[in-house]
Write an enzyme that holds these catalytic residues in place. Structure first.
Site, short mmCIF file in Angstrom:
data_model
loop_
_atom_site.label_atom_id
_atom_site.label_comp_id
_atom_site.label_asym_id
_atom_site.label_seq_id
_atom_site.Cartn_x
_atom_site.Cartn_y
_atom_site.Cartn_z
N CYS A 1 0.80 -1.23 0.00
CA CYS A 1 0.00 0.00 0.00
C CYS A 1 0.83 1.28 0.00
O CYS A 1 0.27 2.38 -0.07
CB CYS A 1 -0.94 -0.02 1.19
SG CYS A 1 -1.93 -1.51 1.23
N HIS B 1 -2.76 8.14 5.83
CA HIS B 1 -3.00 6.80 5.28
C HIS B 1 -4.46 6.45 5.60
O HIS B 1 -5.16 5.95 4.74
CB HIS B 1 -2.02 5.79 5.88
CG HIS B 1 -2.14 4.43 5.27
ND1 HIS B 1 -1.99 4.22 3.93
CD2 HIS B 1 -2.45 3.21 5.80
CE1 HIS B 1 -2.18 2.93 3.65
NE2 HIS B 1 -2.46 2.30 4.77
N GLU C 1 -1.67 6.48 13.64
CA GLU C 1 -1.34 7.64 12.81
C GLU C 1 -1.59 8.94 13.58
O GLU C 1 -0.83 9.91 13.46
CB GLU C 1 -2.15 7.62 11.50
CG GLU C 1 -1.59 8.57 10.45
CD GLU C 1 -2.10 8.27 9.05
OE1 GLU C 1 -3.03 7.46 8.89
OE2 GLU C 1 -1.57 8.88 8.10
N LYS D 1 -9.70 8.26 1.75
CA LYS D 1 -10.07 6.87 1.43
C LYS D 1 -11.57 6.64 1.51
O LYS D 1 -12.08 5.69 0.89
CB LYS D 1 -9.34 5.90 2.36
CG LYS D 1 -7.87 5.66 1.95
CD LYS D 1 -7.26 4.51 2.71
CE LYS D 1 -5.89 4.13 2.16
NZ LYS D 1 -4.84 5.10 2.44
N HIS E 1 -9.76 2.07 -0.40
CA HIS E 1 -8.33 1.81 -0.24
C HIS E 1 -7.85 1.13 -1.52
O HIS E 1 -8.14 -0.05 -1.75
CB HIS E 1 -8.08 0.94 0.99
CG HIS E 1 -6.63 0.80 1.35
ND1 HIS E 1 -5.60 1.15 0.49
CD2 HIS E 1 -6.02 0.37 2.50
CE1 HIS E 1 -4.44 0.93 1.07
NE2 HIS E 1 -4.67 0.47 2.29
N PHE F 1 1.56 -3.23 4.55
CA PHE F 1 1.94 -4.52 5.11
C PHE F 1 3.46 -4.60 5.16
O PHE F 1 4.14 -4.17 4.23
CB PHE F 1 1.45 -5.65 4.20
CG PHE F 1 0.07 -6.16 4.51
CD1 PHE F 1 -0.76 -5.54 5.42
CD2 PHE F 1 -0.42 -7.31 3.87
CE1 PHE F 1 -2.03 -6.02 5.69
CE2 PHE F 1 -1.70 -7.80 4.13
CZ PHE F 1 -2.50 -7.15 5.04
#
Lengths: 401, 349
Positions: free
Chosen positions: A161, A294, A305, A326, A331, A390
């Site tokens: 991502c 994010h 975050e 998002k 996403h 990830f």
């Protein structure tokens, strides 16, 4: 990274929230979400059935029948976004093909087609092996380089991502180092059974449209799409009379070295990367007006975050909105960083901070300003766009007007 | 495009391939004119005679506890093992150094494909009940680099890329750039590829078993790069020096001469070349270097998308002090790399 300014002279997008820059800008300004019922996957076995799919997509609207068969959905999206960016930039006639290159981020790539091949194989049915051609994530990059004659360099970043945020940062560095004159940078990724089933199996998909930083959020909404930017040296872009949509001022990346899927709880690496990005951009943190998060909408990500923001901005944190786009785009995994960088650039150049949609209530652990109440007028010149992945891969881009 | 470097050294390397652990088994096979490639079982090929370079001897549990091994895909297991071997070879104790200044850049081939197919097969065979959530995180290409960074505590720049047969060289370029910019003092740059029956099946259906998928292999190679200052500060052995990296994205037939000139630059004094990817078939490049001795590890271990790091490790181990070498890597549709590597000296001082 050098403090040389990198201009964005062309932009293109093709995603669930907008199939071109005009539609995408309208979605950002008017807080329109692309999240809706999915129809490209059989979602009936899963507890969720929504996502930000590119709807009513007919490859023949964009490609010859041969190319429509040959190219994966991800390759197609990447080419469409690249074409919009390149045609808008008009850089091609100013540089030799060997002074130009491609830096794309990728994710599941041609998995949507490849899993159809696997399904047929397991059922001992005959199916065209052409479905496998796009399985490697570098295919989109090569297709773009070949179609637009960008011969100087090609590379595909594959850090899940954060892929396409890094691809843009690296693309800017290729210009800053003097290695290339123009780089097409961005990312492309599409929905697939692999990712839909995968995130559902981890129980991190919200059954309702995702609500980043809200109380009661349950997780992500998946999306798909592509976003591309043409990057050039700022002075050269000005000299050739290019329209400048914004600037890439710097970037940084690091690995958390903590866990494959769970973020390190304090957000210390995310904070370090944001600070490093600001340093690479040659700016002070006081110059940062807002941060495009994010912001996945998973319970843990949003807290971490927020913690990172507090570490970076200290007492000023409540005056630095942390927004997530998002909830509009879903996403988009390998394309998320590029789509969000583009949303940031468009918002900066149009003088607003986008809304974080789908507010469900205040979460005491997410106690910052998230622009939940609506789009906000802003005159700030610089924003950061964060991407986490990830494996603990973190990238922050510093973007300017 | 070309990057020149004046202070990036190689202080360690290791690899696991079909030939064994480290560069010595590969070089021995090359010396003896033998290969580690073996026949692919008939039940995979349907009776067609094909060879592959599987690191069948590799057991993850030789390098990590069984529980940890179970959580990793094959690429991650290989990357974890080789990264550890390379760090040891370089004499690096990551706990004694600033972990934020040690990073990893990995080129990947089919990493993640094994877990992806296993995860999807579970679903196709048994629906949602057949899904194994533990498999999903390691379906991403960056699983290998990320798992290696987690297990070895590498908190610096962390990057994975896929660019066909030049995946490892692409990683090396970014790693060198991070060192040049001061983002890291030490970068582990490598390449990882895994091989399983499904990949062979895919090659065969696409006809690739007769082309670039022929004699395909798996394995991992990792090179320890660091700034000369970092190497000097810790009295490390310098095994080789990276002097420059040139790359071209595409090589249209009409511009092949110009491209080769640009890619190779001034080759005077180059006595040895290393071949990776499809360079052995790229006559435009090879014809310009007729008198150089060649190392082509594909002859011993087969070819993989990310074989470049293993090839460079073997190359570095063969270069004499101050000998000028050139590592060449090509992919059928680009990119192309030329990496100047000079032989090292006994220590950093």
């Amino acid at each position: 990274m050098s403090k040389k300014r990198i201009a964005i002279t062309g932009i293109g997008v093709f995603c669930g929230a907008g199939k071109n820059i005009a539609e995408f800008t309208d979605a950002l300004i008017n807080s329109k979400s692309g999240i809706a019922q999915l129809d490209m996957l059989d979602t009936s076995p899963f507890p969720t059935s929504i996502g930000a799919q590119v709807k009513s997509y007919d490859p023949l609207d964009h490609f010859s029948p041969k190319d429509a068969r040959r190219l994966s959905r991800s390759d197609q999206f990447g080419l469409i976004a690249a074409e919009e960016a390149i045609s808008g930039s008009g850089f091609s006639k100013h540089y030799s093909p060997f002074e130009t290159g491609v830096s794309m981020g990728a994710g599941a790539a041609g998995m949507f087609q490849s899993e159809a091949w696997l399904k047929a194989l397991l059922a001992e049915k005959k199916i065209t092996p052409a479905l496998l051609r796009g399985i490697l994530p570098d295919r989109t990059t090569t297709e773009i380089a070949t179609r637009f004659n960008l011969c100087g360099y090609q590379n595909s970043i594959t850090t899940a991502c954060s892929s396409s945020a890094t691809a843009i940062g690296w693309g800017a560095d290729l210009i800053a180092s003097g290695s290339l004159k123009a780089v097409l940078a961005g990312g492309s990724d599409t929905l697939s059974l692999l990712t839909f089933a995968g995130f559902n199996s981890l129980k991190v998909v919200d059954s309702r449209p995702c609500s980043p930083f809200s109380l009661g959020r349950q997780g992500i909404s998946l999306g798909e799409g592509a976003a591309c930017m043409v990057l050039e040296d700022y002075d050269e872009a000005v000299k050739r009379g290019a329209r400048i949509h914004g600037t890439v001022l710097g970037y940084a990346l690091a690995g958390e070295a903590f866990h494959m899927t769970a973020p390190e709880p304090t957000g210390s690496t995310a904070a370090r990367v944001m600070r490093s990005a600001a340093t690479s951009a040659g700016i002070t943190l006081e110059q940062v007006g807002w941060v495009n998060a994010h912001g996945t909408g998973t319970p843990l990500n949003d807290i971490v975050e927020s913690n990172a923001m507090k570490t970076v901005f200290g007492d000023r944190v409540k005056h630095v909105p942390l927004v997530s786009t998002k909830a509009m785009t879903g996403h988009c995994l390998g394309a998320a960083g590029a789509i969000e960088a583009l949303a940031t650039v468009i918002s900066l150049s149009n003088g607003f901070i986008p809304q974080t949609l789908n507010f469900r209530g205040c979460d005491p652990e997410c106690d910052l300003d998230y622009c939940h109440e609506g789009r906000r007028i802003s005159s700030c010149d610089i924003a950061i766009s964060n991407s986490f992945a990830f494996g603990g891969n973190i990238t922050s881009l510093v973007l300017g007007k | 495009m070309k990057y020149d470097f004046d202070d990036i050294v190689i202080t360690g390397y290791s690899c696991i391939t079909a030939a064994g652990v480290g560069t010595s088994p590969i070089l021995s096979l090359l010396d003896e004119g033998r290969s580690a490639l073996v026949d692919i079982p008939d039940d995979i090929t349907g009776g067609i005679s094909l060879k592959w370079g599987r690191a069948a001897f590799f057991k993850a549990t030789d390098y990590m506890p069984p529980l940890k091994a179970r959580k990793m895909d094959r690429s991650s297991q290989l990357a974890f093992a080789v990264t550890g071997l390379a760090l040891k070879e370089a004499g690096i104790d990551t706990k004694a150094l600033d972990p934020e200044k040690i990073g990893i850049a990995m080129g990947c081939g089919f990493g993640g494909v094994g877990n992806s197919s296993e995860f999807l097969t579970g679903y196709f065979n048994a629906g949602v009940e057949g899904l194994a959530p533990m498999l999903f995180p390691n379906t991403v290409s960056n699983a290998a680099a990320s798992n290696a960074s987690i297990e070895h505590g590498l908190k610096g720049p962390n990057i994975t890329m896929v660019q066909r047969f030049c995946s490892a060289e692409s990683a090396l370029l970014m790693a060198c750039r991070f060192l040049q910019q001061g983002q890291a003092d030490i970068m582990l740059a490598g390449g990882i590829d895994e091989l399983n029956p499904l990949i062979i099946r895919g090659f065969m259906e696409l006809g690739q078993h007769r082309q670039y998928g022929s004699c395909f292999s798996e394995g991992c190679g990792v090179i320890v790069l660091e700034t000369a200052k970092s190497a000097s500060d810790r009295n490390a052995r310098v095994l080789a020096t990276v002097k420059s990296i040139s790359s071209i994205g595409l090589m249209p037939d009409s511009s092949a001469d110009v491209c080769c000139r640009e890619l190779l630059g001034d080759c005077s004094g180059i006595s040895s070349i290393s071949l990776s990817g499809t360079t052995v078939e790229t006559k435009n490049i090879l014809n310009r270097l007729p008198d150089c001795s060649r190392i082509d590890i594909a002859a011993a271990t087969g070819r993989s998308l990310a074989m470049g790091a293993t090839a460079m490790a073997c190359f570095a181990s063969c270069l004499q002090p101050s000998e000028r070498g050139l590592h060449l890597a090509s992919s059928p549709e680009g990119p192309f790399f030329a990496i100047r590597i000079d032989g090292g000296c006994s220590d950093a001082r």
